[in-house]
Design a protein around this motif. Structure first.
Motif, mmCIF file in Angstrom:
data_model
loop_
_atom_site.group_PDB
_atom_site.id
_atom_site.type_symbol
_atom_site.label_atom_id
_atom_site.label_comp_id
_atom_site.label_asym_id
_atom_site.label_seq_id
_atom_site.Cartn_x
_atom_site.Cartn_y
_atom_site.Cartn_z
ATOM 1 N N ILE A 87 7.976 -8.575 0.731
ATOM 2 C CA ILE A 87 6.813 -7.913 1.302
ATOM 3 C C ILE A 87 5.573 -8.257 0.473
ATOM 4 O O ILE A 87 5.667 -8.584 -0.718
ATOM 5 C CB ILE A 87 7.000 -6.393 1.371
ATOM 6 N N PHE A 88 4.424 -8.174 1.124
ATOM 7 C CA PHE A 88 3.150 -8.425 0.455
ATOM 8 C C PHE A 88 2.340 -7.124 0.525
ATOM 9 O O PHE A 88 2.026 -6.650 1.623
ATOM 10 C CB PHE A 88 2.422 -9.590 1.125
ATOM 11 N N ILE A 89 2.049 -6.573 -0.638
ATOM 12 C CA ILE A 89 1.456 -5.233 -0.721
ATOM 13 C C ILE A 89 -0.056 -5.301 -0.864
ATOM 14 O O ILE A 89 -0.592 -6.124 -1.621
ATOM 15 C CB ILE A 89 2.062 -4.463 -1.910
ATOM 16 N N SER A 90 -0.732 -4.399 -0.156
ATOM 17 C CA SER A 90 -2.173 -4.233 -0.283
ATOM 18 C C SER A 90 -2.426 -2.802 -0.750
ATOM 19 O O SER A 90 -2.380 -1.871 0.064
ATOM 20 C CB SER A 90 -2.880 -4.491 1.045
ATOM 21 N N ALA A 91 -2.649 -2.663 -2.056
ATOM 22 C CA ALA A 91 -2.859 -1.328 -2.621
ATOM 23 C C ALA A 91 -4.131 -0.694 -2.075
ATOM 24 O O ALA A 91 -4.209 0.526 -1.909
ATOM 25 C CB ALA A 91 -2.920 -1.402 -4.147
ATOM 26 N N SER A 92 -5.154 -1.519 -1.783
ATOM 27 C CA SER A 92 -6.430 -0.977 -1.312
ATOM 28 C C SER A 92 -6.301 -0.337 0.071
ATOM 29 O O SER A 92 -6.930 0.677 0.365
ATOM 30 C CB SER A 92 -7.487 -2.082 -1.278
ATOM 31 N N THR A 93 -5.472 -0.945 0.935
ATOM 32 C CA THR A 93 -5.286 -0.380 2.283
ATOM 33 C C THR A 93 -4.023 0.485 2.366
ATOM 34 O O THR A 93 -3.731 1.043 3.428
ATOM 35 C CB THR A 93 -5.172 -1.508 3.319
ATOM 36 N N ARG A 94 -3.306 0.575 1.247
ATOM 37 C CA ARG A 94 -2.057 1.358 1.187
ATOM 38 C C ARG A 94 -1.121 0.943 2.333
ATOM 39 O O ARG A 94 -0.649 1.778 3.116
ATOM 40 C CB ARG A 94 -2.344 2.863 1.218
ATOM 41 N N SER A 95 -0.846 -0.359 2.368
ATOM 42 C CA SER A 95 0.044 -0.892 3.395
ATOM 43 C C SER A 95 0.733 -2.143 2.855
ATOM 44 O O SER A 95 0.395 -2.625 1.763
ATOM 45 C CB SER A 95 -0.738 -1.245 4.668
ATOM 46 N N TYR A 96 1.693 -2.659 3.578
ATOM 47 C CA TYR A 96 2.366 -3.891 3.170
ATOM 48 C C TYR A 96 2.730 -4.701 4.419
ATOM 49 O O TYR A 96 2.868 -4.158 5.523
ATOM 50 C CB TYR A 96 3.616 -3.584 2.343
#
Length: 312
Positions: A87-96
């Motif tokens: 998975i590729f996580i985007s902490a800023s958008t709180r999604s993956y």
């Protein structure tokens, strides 16, 4: 019940010797312990390593639950719900984004909390029963102290009201005071007592036996010799209020379980515990013991101790 929280993202470090010492305090009291592995938004291997160590160190645990109460780094074990760790996580958008599912998924508000609640509920029947028994003694002891103050206050008030140099002031004024005292004691014990039941308890001790005879005699004295009658009536009101308080204490302790359900305690419910005749008998027995001349606060402690043993 204990939720023992361990910080997984920090490596789940804990001192095995210390955890054994502390856990023994709870286990000796039969308090169930659930090990909560919090902050599981880290690598799957890390989470499973900590869980393995906890299993080994805490075999007495009721259950071990992995949770993420506030996801910041990603989903639990940094894995998609399909099980993939790609998975590729985007902490800023709180999604993956999952490379297997080919979709973007928002972080959940929390992970594992539902399982934690489910496992807790499984243990609740035993936990509640045991903790209630342990807590009840301390709880009742604190309430008893407040009740003692209330009883002594109303005893003095009843004597003052009865001292009014008016015939039948005891019947007109003291009974309502006594009924209000019963309601106040019930409120302290968190028992919902109907006003009818409180008035019933206050009035029933005025009928039958030596109580009614003494009442008539005191009223006759008040009419013929007002000064002497006031003293007699005040003294009788004081002792009768005290005796009623002791009986009320016993009855309300018996029905305190109703407080948990929020049910109103009626006259019929009181009669299930003690008939009117039994109530009068206990009331009279307390009056007889008051003739010993002990101080009210000392006698009250003795009576409450006696009834505590009686009621269990």
């Amino acid at each position: 019940m204990v939720w023992w929280v361990i910080d997984v993202i920090a490596g789940g470090r804990f001192n095995p010797e210390h955890i054994q010492q502390v856990s023994k305090l709870f286990r000796d009291s039969d308090i169930p312990i659930i090990m909560v592995l919090n902050k599981c938004d880290t690598l799957k291997d890390n989470v499973e390593e900590v869980e393995k160590e906890v299993h080994s160190t805490c075999p007495w645990a009721e259950h071990i639950v992995q949770v993420v109460t506030d996801p910041r780094q990603g989903p639990a074990k940094l894995s998609c719900e399909c099980g993939s760790t790609n998975i590729f996580i985007s902490a800023s958008t709180r999604s993956y984004f999952c490379s297997v599912c080919k979709q973007t998924v928002a972080f959940k508000k929390h992970y594992g909390v539902s399982e934690l609640i489910q496992e807790t509920v499984k243990c609740l029947p035993d936990a509640v029963a045991k903790s209630f028994l342990r807590a009840q003694d301390a709880w009742i002891e604190g309430l008893d102290t407040e009740v003692k103050k209330t009883i002594l206050g109303f005893t003095a008030l009843a004597a003052a009201v009865a001292a009014v140099p008016i015939p039948f002031s005891r019947a007109v004024c003291v009974i309502p005071v006594q009924a209000f005292m019963v309601l106040c004691i019930a409120k302290i014990y968190k028992v919902v007592l109907s006003k009818k039941a409180a008035l019933h308890m206050a009035s029933i001790v005025m009928t039958g036996g030596t109580s009614s005879l003494a009442f008539c005699a005191s009223e006759a004295v008040k009419v013929i010799f007002p000064a002497a009658g006031v003293l007699v009536d005040a003294g009788m009101s004081c002792t009768s209020t005290f005796a009623l308080a002791v009986v009320s204490y016993y009855l309300l302790r018996q029905v305190r379980s109703r407080a948990i359900l929020g049910e109103e305690v009626s006259v019929d419910r009181l009669n299930e515990i003690m008939s009117d005749e039994e109530l009068r008998k206990m009331y009279q027995q307390v009056l007889d013991r008051l003739k010993s001349g002990s101080k009210p606060e000392e006698q009250l402690s003795v009576e409450m101790k006696r009834l505590e043993e009686l009621s269990g």
